[in-house]
Design a protein around this motif. Structure first.
Motif, PDB file in Angstrom:
ATOM      1  N   TYR A 266       0.980  -9.881  -7.856  1.00 64.88           N
ATOM      2  CA  TYR A 266       1.330  -8.475  -8.030  1.00 64.88           C
ATOM      3  C   TYR A 266       2.297  -7.996  -6.581  1.00 64.88           C
ATOM      4  CZ  TYR A 266      -2.434  -6.879 -10.942  1.00 64.88           C
ATOM      5  OH  TYR A 266      -3.485  -6.985 -11.939  1.00 64.88           O
ATOM      6  N   ASP A 267       2.505  -8.531  -6.125  1.00 63.17           N
ATOM      7  CA  ASP A 267       3.559  -8.334  -4.748  1.00 63.17           C
ATOM      8  C   ASP A 267       5.117  -9.030  -5.226  1.00 63.17           C
ATOM      9  OD1 ASP A 267       4.188  -8.102  -2.176  1.00 63.17           O
ATOM     10  OD2 ASP A 267       4.468  -9.990  -1.931  1.00 63.17           O
ATOM     11  N   ARG A 268       4.349 -10.361  -5.759  1.00 65.31           N
ATOM     12  CA  ARG A 268       5.833 -10.869  -6.019  1.00 65.31           C
ATOM     13  C   ARG A 268       6.378 -10.763  -7.496  1.00 65.31           C
ATOM     14  NH1 ARG A 268       6.158 -17.652  -3.856  1.00 65.31           N
ATOM     15  NH2 ARG A 268       5.160 -16.832  -1.982  1.00 65.31           N
ATOM     16  N   LEU A 269       5.652 -10.176  -8.816  1.00 66.72           N
ATOM     17  CA  LEU A 269       5.984  -9.986 -10.067  1.00 66.72           C
ATOM     18  C   LEU A 269       6.824  -8.736  -9.594  1.00 66.72           C
ATOM     19  CD1 LEU A 269       5.414 -10.025 -12.842  1.00 66.72           C
ATOM     20  CD2 LEU A 269       3.930  -7.930 -12.529  1.00 66.72           C
ATOM     21  N   THR A 270       6.573  -7.727  -8.738  1.00 65.22           N
ATOM     22  CA  THR A 270       7.425  -6.406  -8.921  1.00 65.22           C
ATOM     23  C   THR A 270       8.195  -6.081  -7.812  1.00 65.22           C
ATOM     24  OG1 THR A 270       5.385  -5.684  -6.792  1.00 65.22           O
ATOM     25  CG2 THR A 270       4.603  -5.068  -9.064  1.00 65.22           C
ATOM     26  N   GLN A 271       8.597  -7.665  -6.784  1.00 66.34           N
ATOM     27  CA  GLN A 271      10.291  -8.300  -6.965  1.00 66.34           C
ATOM     28  C   GLN A 271      10.872  -8.315  -7.351  1.00 66.34           C
ATOM     29  OE1 GLN A 271       9.768  -9.759  -2.504  1.00 66.34           O
ATOM     30  NE2 GLN A 271       7.771  -9.586  -2.848  1.00 66.34           N
ATOM     31  N   VAL A 272      10.639  -9.457  -9.108  1.00 67.96           N
ATOM     32  CA  VAL A 272      11.245  -9.321  -9.741  1.00 67.96           C
ATOM     33  C   VAL A 272      11.960  -7.927 -10.444  1.00 67.96           C
ATOM     34  CG1 VAL A 272      11.732 -10.432 -12.322  1.00 67.96           C
ATOM     35  CG2 VAL A 272      10.068 -11.374 -10.537  1.00 67.96           C
ATOM     36  N   ASP A 273      13.692  -7.598 -10.331  1.00 68.26           N
ATOM     37  CA  ASP A 273      13.862  -6.889 -10.739  1.00 68.26           C
ATOM     38  C   ASP A 273      14.006  -6.818 -11.944  1.00 68.26           C
ATOM     39  OD1 ASP A 273      15.116  -6.488  -9.109  1.00 68.26           O
ATOM     40  OD2 ASP A 273      17.209  -6.969  -8.117  1.00 68.26           O
ATOM     41  N   GLY A 274      13.758  -5.623 -12.538  1.00 71.23           N
ATOM     42  CA  GLY A 274      14.129  -5.781 -14.213  1.00 71.23           C
ATOM     43  C   GLY A 274      12.456  -5.896 -14.966  1.00 71.23           C
ATOM     44  N   TRP A 275      11.549  -6.647 -14.035  1.00 68.12           N
ATOM     45  CA  TRP A 275      10.908  -7.305 -15.290  1.00 68.12           C
ATOM     46  C   TRP A 275      10.047  -5.947 -15.434  1.00 68.12           C
ATOM     47  CZ3 TRP A 275       4.725  -5.134 -14.374  1.00 68.12           C
ATOM     48  CH2 TRP A 275       4.877  -4.010 -14.017  1.00 68.12           C
TER      49      TRP A 275
ATOM     50  N   ASP B 274      10.946  -4.244 -17.544  1.00 67.34           N
ATOM     51  CA  ASP B 274      11.823  -4.710 -19.052  1.00 67.34           C
ATOM     52  C   ASP B 274      12.326  -6.195 -20.414  1.00 67.34           C
ATOM     53  OD1 ASP B 274      11.627  -1.730 -19.004  1.00 67.34           O
ATOM     54  OD2 ASP B 274      13.644  -1.654 -17.494  1.00 67.34           O
ATOM     55  N   MET B 275      11.770  -6.397 -18.700  1.00 66.71           N
ATOM     56  CA  MET B 275      11.821  -8.201 -19.583  1.00 66.71           C
ATOM     57  C   MET B 275      10.706  -8.857 -21.076  1.00 66.71           C
ATOM     58  SD  MET B 275      12.035 -10.412 -16.680  1.00 66.71           S
ATOM     59  CE  MET B 275      13.329  -9.580 -15.597  1.00 66.71           C
ATOM     60  N   PRO B 276      11.602  -9.723 -21.756  1.00 67.48           N
ATOM     61  CA  PRO B 276      10.061 -10.103 -22.219  1.00 67.48           C
ATOM     62  C   PRO B 276       8.880 -10.728 -21.326  1.00 67.48           C
ATOM     63  CG  PRO B 276      12.104 -10.574 -23.061  1.00 67.48           C
ATOM     64  CD  PRO B 276      12.532  -9.618 -22.235  1.00 67.48           C
ATOM     65  N   ALA B 277       7.973 -10.683 -21.808  1.00 65.42           N
ATOM     66  CA  ALA B 277       6.378 -10.543 -20.570  1.00 65.42           C
ATOM     67  C   ALA B 277       6.812 -12.292 -19.983  1.00 65.42           C
ATOM     68  CB  ALA B 277       5.284 -10.062 -21.459  1.00 65.42           C
ATOM     69  N   THR B 278       6.503 -12.759 -20.941  1.00 64.07           N
ATOM     70  CA  THR B 278       7.131 -14.651 -20.796  1.00 64.07           C
ATOM     71  C   THR B 278       8.125 -14.786 -19.540  1.00 64.07           C
ATOM     72  OG1 THR B 278       6.622 -16.631 -21.687  1.00 64.07           O
ATOM     73  CG2 THR B 278       7.904 -15.358 -22.408  1.00 64.07           C
ATOM     74  N   LEU B 279       8.447 -13.827 -19.517  1.00 65.61           N
ATOM     75  CA  LEU B 279       9.986 -14.601 -18.734  1.00 65.61           C
ATOM     76  C   LEU B 279       9.632 -13.517 -17.950  1.00 65.61           C
ATOM     77  CD1 LEU B 279      13.054 -15.041 -18.388  1.00 65.61           C
ATOM     78  CD2 LEU B 279      14.307 -13.677 -19.005  1.00 65.61           C
ATOM     79  N   ALA B 280       8.916 -12.271 -17.442  1.00 66.75           N
ATOM     80  CA  ALA B 280       9.077 -11.472 -16.318  1.00 66.75           C
ATOM     81  C   ALA B 280       7.770 -12.780 -15.395  1.00 66.75           C
ATOM     82  CB  ALA B 280       8.477 -10.333 -16.504  1.00 66.75           C
ATOM     83  N   ILE B 281       6.830 -12.801 -16.247  1.00 67.29           N
ATOM     84  CA  ILE B 281       6.046 -14.373 -15.766  1.00 67.29           C
ATOM     85  C   ILE B 281       6.524 -15.748 -15.013  1.00 67.29           C
ATOM     86  CG2 ILE B 281       3.767 -15.804 -15.917  1.00 67.29           C
ATOM     87  CD1 ILE B 281       2.644 -13.778 -17.848  1.00 67.29           C
ATOM     88  N   HIS B 282       7.864 -16.258 -16.314  1.00 68.70           N
ATOM     89  CA  HIS B 282       8.423 -17.216 -15.298  1.00 68.70           C
ATOM     90  C   HIS B 282       9.452 -16.977 -14.562  1.00 68.70           C
ATOM     91  CE1 HIS B 282      10.937 -20.780 -15.564  1.00 68.70           C
ATOM     92  NE2 HIS B 282      12.128 -19.508 -16.000  1.00 68.70           N
ATOM     93  N   LYS B 283       9.852 -15.583 -14.081  1.00 65.39           N
ATOM     94  CA  LYS B 283      10.737 -15.395 -12.614  1.00 65.39           C
ATOM     95  C   LYS B 283       9.706 -15.522 -11.969  1.00 65.39           C
ATOM     96  CE  LYS B 283      14.764 -13.707 -14.799  1.00 65.39           C
ATOM     97  NZ  LYS B 283      15.558 -15.004 -14.293  1.00 65.39           N
ATOM     98  N   THR B 284       8.056 -14.883 -11.992  1.00 63.57           N
ATOM     99  CA  THR B 284       7.525 -14.332 -10.577  1.00 63.57           C
ATOM    100  C   THR B 284       6.513 -16.355 -10.828  1.00 63.57           C
ATOM    101  OG1 THR B 284       7.284 -12.918 -11.601  1.00 63.57           O
ATOM    102  CG2 THR B 284       4.898 -13.749 -10.080  1.00 63.57           C
ATOM    103  N   GLN B 285       6.315 -16.620 -11.445  1.00 62.44           N
ATOM    104  CA  GLN B 285       5.684 -17.937 -11.460  1.00 62.44           C
ATOM    105  C   GLN B 285       6.542 -19.382 -10.495  1.00 62.44           C
ATOM    106  OE1 GLN B 285       2.641 -16.849 -10.557  1.00 62.44           O
ATOM    107  NE2 GLN B 285       1.454 -18.733 -11.503  1.00 62.44           N
TER     108      GLN B 285
END
Length: 240
Positions: A139-148, A150-161
């Motif tokens: 969650y800490d890294r996810l919430t640091q992704v700009d626009g997480w 609003d983007m497609p779920a898999t893309l938000a996860i990809h930018k986190t992982q």
């Protein structure tokens, strides 16, 4: 008596320094996202979309960690999607290096473990193998992704992982939604019932009641004394 007096002075000092919200966070967190853990009678569902009790126990820990941090339901969904895609919701002590010989871009062996298959850079072995703490790391890294949000779920996860395939997690969204739906429910509102994740005495302007600690998967409204029936939902409270 002296000890109690000192404790009271400390509590007042903390309140003045940080405000009531800080002190009440353990009482308010559960519905920070407008959702609470579903009351399933003290036990998890036996199965959801093919995922069994042990996997759902891990999912419940992930959801609970997110609620404690005030993560919204979309964030809870992303976390469960990730854990499905990485480990099938199993808290494994090995990763891609052990199963497939996968290496990092610089040629070093991967060190992925746990529900989220987090490498050494994410935290200690103990934290990465603890369902709640590994979820908090995610969650800490996810919430640091700009626009997480609003983007497609898999893309938000990809930018986190930071995995290879941005579409890897998409196929797990349906199952994750079913699991999060099974584990959560809208918090009580406007009914006179409170949902309080705290143990011990809870006091408001109407008096004091005693609450018990909720189970991992169930948050229950406290039982008020007979003369407390008029307590409003959402009233500010303080736990000792």
């Amino acid at each position: 008596m002296k000890t109690k007096l000192i404790a009271a002075v400390v509590a007042v000092a903390v309140a003045l320094m940080f405000g009531a919200t800080f002190i009440l966070s353990t009482v308010q967190r559960a519905d920070a996202a407008g959702m609470c853990m579903a009351d399933t009678g003290g036990s998890l569902p036996a199965e959801v979309n093919g995922y069994k009790r042990d996997q759902l126990t891990n999912a419940a820990a992930i959801v609970r960690a997110g609620m404690d941090l005030g993560i919204n339901q979309h964030g809870l969904l992303l976390a469960v999607m990730t854990a499905i895609g990485e480990s099938s919701l199993r808290n494994i002590t090995y990763g891609d290096w052990e199963t497939s010989g996968v290496t990092n871009p610089n040629g070093t062996r991967t060190t992925s473990i746990g529900l989220f298959q987090q490498q050494d850079s994410w935290g200690s072995v103990e934290d990465r193998l603890n369902p709640a703490r590994s979820a908090a790391l995610f969650y800490d890294r996810l919430t640091q992704v700009d626009g997480w949000e609003d983007m497609p779920a898999t893309l938000a996860i990809h930018k986190t992982q930071v995995n290879d395939n941005p579409e890897h997690y998409a196929r797990f969204e349906t199952d994750a939604k079913a699991i999060v739906t099974a584990l959560t429910t809208a918090c009580s509102a406007g009914t006179g019932e409170w949902v309080v994740p705290a143990r011990g005495k809870v006091t408001d302007t109407f008096g004091t009641c005693t609450t018990t600690a909720p189970a991992m998967n169930a948050i229950r409204a406290p039982t008020w004394p007979p003369d407390h029936a008029g307590a409003p939902s959402g009233q500010q409270v303080a736990a000792p």
